[in-house]
Design an enzyme around this catalytic site. Structure first.
Site, short mmCIF file in Angstrom:
data_model
loop_
_atom_site.label_atom_id
_atom_site.label_comp_id
_atom_site.label_asym_id
_atom_site.label_seq_id
_atom_site.Cartn_x
_atom_site.Cartn_y
_atom_site.Cartn_z
N ASP A 181 0.98 -1.00 -0.12
CA ASP A 181 0.44 -0.14 0.20
C ASP A 181 0.97 1.44 -0.06
OD1 ASP A 181 -3.05 1.23 0.08
OD2 ASP A 181 -2.19 2.33 1.85
N GLU A 230 14.78 -14.33 0.51
CA GLU A 230 14.30 -15.80 1.64
C GLU A 230 14.23 -16.72 1.68
OE1 GLU A 230 15.70 -14.78 5.59
OE2 GLU A 230 16.47 -12.47 5.19
C1 NOJ Z 1 -4.23 3.36 -1.31
C2 NOJ Z 1 -5.47 1.96 -0.92
O1 NOJ Z 1 -5.75 1.61 -1.88
C3 NOJ Z 1 -6.85 2.97 -0.92
O2 NOJ Z 1 -7.90 2.12 -0.36
C4 NOJ Z 1 -6.03 3.25 0.91
O3 NOJ Z 1 -7.66 4.10 1.18
C5 NOJ Z 1 -4.91 3.55 0.70
N1 NOJ Z 1 -4.04 3.13 0.48
C6 NOJ Z 1 -4.65 4.51 2.23
O4 NOJ Z 1 -4.23 3.25 2.80
#
Ligand code: NOJ
Length: 494
Positions: A181, A230
């Protein structure tokens, strides 16, 4: 709500669809302020979704179905309910507890102004103030997303140590990889300087943004990669909202991420020139590294293609056409659940909206709930086989015409088209090879093939039918008109 056991019960369907792997969005312990992207414990399952045993069973069964399982990793921030953040709020300014996040004194008289001018991706300031023990105004903390998602300070070695623990926890359980993310986040410009531009474009960052795509982020990716290496056959794909090709390429260097989502196709309209431009940029970005390109037309953050391309019948035929273009491209393709059914966004009533964007934008942006409505499995509302009760977001009557059960029976359905396309992509020699060759095409059209092969993909985004390129038809997104390719249609020719 949908849960791990529910996914396990549908693995047969996913195998039939022909996919190779799953990406599960966060199912970890969370107060769900942002759809689980506010993680309170990254090494446990939220009871809403099941438990660790349910996860292990899902993983084992998925592997038996020949499906790999990748899971979300959220290294940029935690939930405000994470034990670290609760301890930070309860501790004094300057304490080691606060040093895991970005706490700063405010500016102006009595520190009443945020420490800098950064805005949250979800709207409003990126800073929230916490009270001192005596109730007076205290320090501010940084959150690039909602206030329930405080940003971690990656300069603190404890932050990496904990992420490494999380990586190994899931790798040891047997997961095949991670979707990372905000992979272009984590590292912030030194000293947290004011941003020069203040306009916020949801989930997109401009160049020259002190909040994102800082050089320091690459060291974090190298460390993640070293851990993954790893373990045999594991991978990481990053969410990389970086527009510049050269800067994008840095994320997929040999010792960083294996793959990076390129969102140019998501941004392109239904226009051959824009689509070709998106493809060429995405290919150029990874060519020099080299790394495989990674395509996506939709995910849980963006409007579904059917809606983006105009909605209704028009949106549906266009989305089908784009699916054939995408599935003809070299590299890796991600489908978002329901994309294979041609689901549109749902126009939800205000009262059920859950995305923090709705509140943070002062009710000017509806947010992402419309693309998150569950998949209809079979006829029979309100849950359409997803639940016997009321689904967490209401499923509209028109979903009754788009169920998996009906589409499996209908050879002309979007699901049948996608299944056939995936099957050909896996078995036909025309999909081997990484380089694209473009053919000359009439205005509003494009045509390409993989270099050295005989399979041509053609798309018509113009308003007029155009003559088909020579060849035998393998698959088309809609009916052809004799030897003409109608508007809003794509086909594969041998
Ligand atoms: C990207 C994620 O795909 C989204 O759904 C989220 O709100 C933001 N990052 C924050 O984590």
């Amino acid at each position: 709500m949908g849960d791990l056991e529910g996914i396990r019960s549908r693995l047969g369907y996913l195998e039939l669809l022909g996919i190779d792997a799953l990406w599960l969005t966060p199912f970890y312990t969370s107060p769900m302020a942002d759809h689980g992207y506010d993680v309170a414990d990254p090494r446990d399952v939220d009871p809403v979704f099941g438990d660790l045993e349910a996860f292990d069973q899902l993983l084992a069964d998925a592997h038996e179905h020949g499906l790999r399982v990748t899971i979300d990793l959220v290294p940029n921030h935690t939930s405000s309910e994470h034990e670290w953040f609760r301890a930070a709020v309860d501790s004094a300014a300057g304490s080691p507890e606060r040093a895991r996040y970005h706490f700063r004194p405010g500016r102006g008289p009595d520190g009443e102004e945020p420490p800098n001018n950064w805005t949250s991706v979800f709207g409003g300031p990126a800073w929230t103030r916490v009270p001192n023990a005596d109730g007076t105004g205290g320090e501010w903390y940084l959150h690039l997303f909602s206030p329930e998602q405080p940003d971690l300070d990656w300069a603190n070695p404890e932050v990496w140590a904990d992420l490494e623990k999380t990586l190994r926890f899931w790798l040891d359980r047997g997961v095949d990889g991670f979707r990372i993310d905000v992979a272009h986040g984590m590292s912030k410009a030194d000293g947290l300087p004011d941003a020069r531009r203040l306009d916020v474009d949801l989930l997109r960052n401009a160049e020259d943004d002190p909040r994102f795509d800082q050089d320091g982020v690459h060291e974090i990716h190298r460390r993640i990669r070293a851990v993954l290496d790893e373990y045999p056959d594991r991978m990481a794909v990053g969410e990389v909202w970086v527009g510049d090709d050269e800067r994008f390429a840095r994320y997929v260097r040999a010792d960083e991420l294996h793959l990076g989502f390129n969102f140019r196709l998501v941004r392109a309209g239904f226009d051959a020139a824009e689509i070709r431009g998106a493809i060429e940029h995405a290919l150029a970005a990874v060519a020099a590294v080299p790394a495989p390109p990674t395509w996506t037309l939709s995910n849980h953050d963006v409007s579904r293609p059917v809606t983006r391309y105009g909605g209704g019948e028009l949106g549906t035929v266009r989305a089908r056409a784009l699916t054939l273009v995408e599935l003809a491209l070299p590299g890796v393709v991600y489908l978002y659940n329901g994309e294979e059914l041609g689901l549109p966004d749902v126009d939800l009533p205000d009262a059920v909206l859950q995305d923090p964007v709705w509140e943070r934008s002062g009710h000017t942006e509806r947010g992402r709930d419309g693309c998150r409505v569950p998949v209809p499995w079979e006829d029979g509302g309100p849950g359409y086989g997803f639940t016997g009760g009321d689904p967490w977001l209401p499923m509209p009557p028109e979903y009754g015409r788009l169920t998996v059960a009906d589409q499996l029976e209908d050879t002309g359905s979007t699901l049948s088209l996608v299944r056939r396309a995936i099957e050909l992509r896996k078995t036909h020699d025309g999909f081997r090879g990484g380089d694209l060759e473009w053919f000359g095409a009439p205005e509003g059209c494009l045509a390409f093939r993989r270099a050295g092969t005989t399979l041509v993909c053609a798309l018509n985004t113009s308003a007029e039918p155009v003559p088909l390129p020579p060849g035998e038809l393998l698959l088309s997104s809609g009916p052809l008109a004799g030897d003409m390719l109608p508007p809003d249609t794509a086909c594969w020719l041998e």
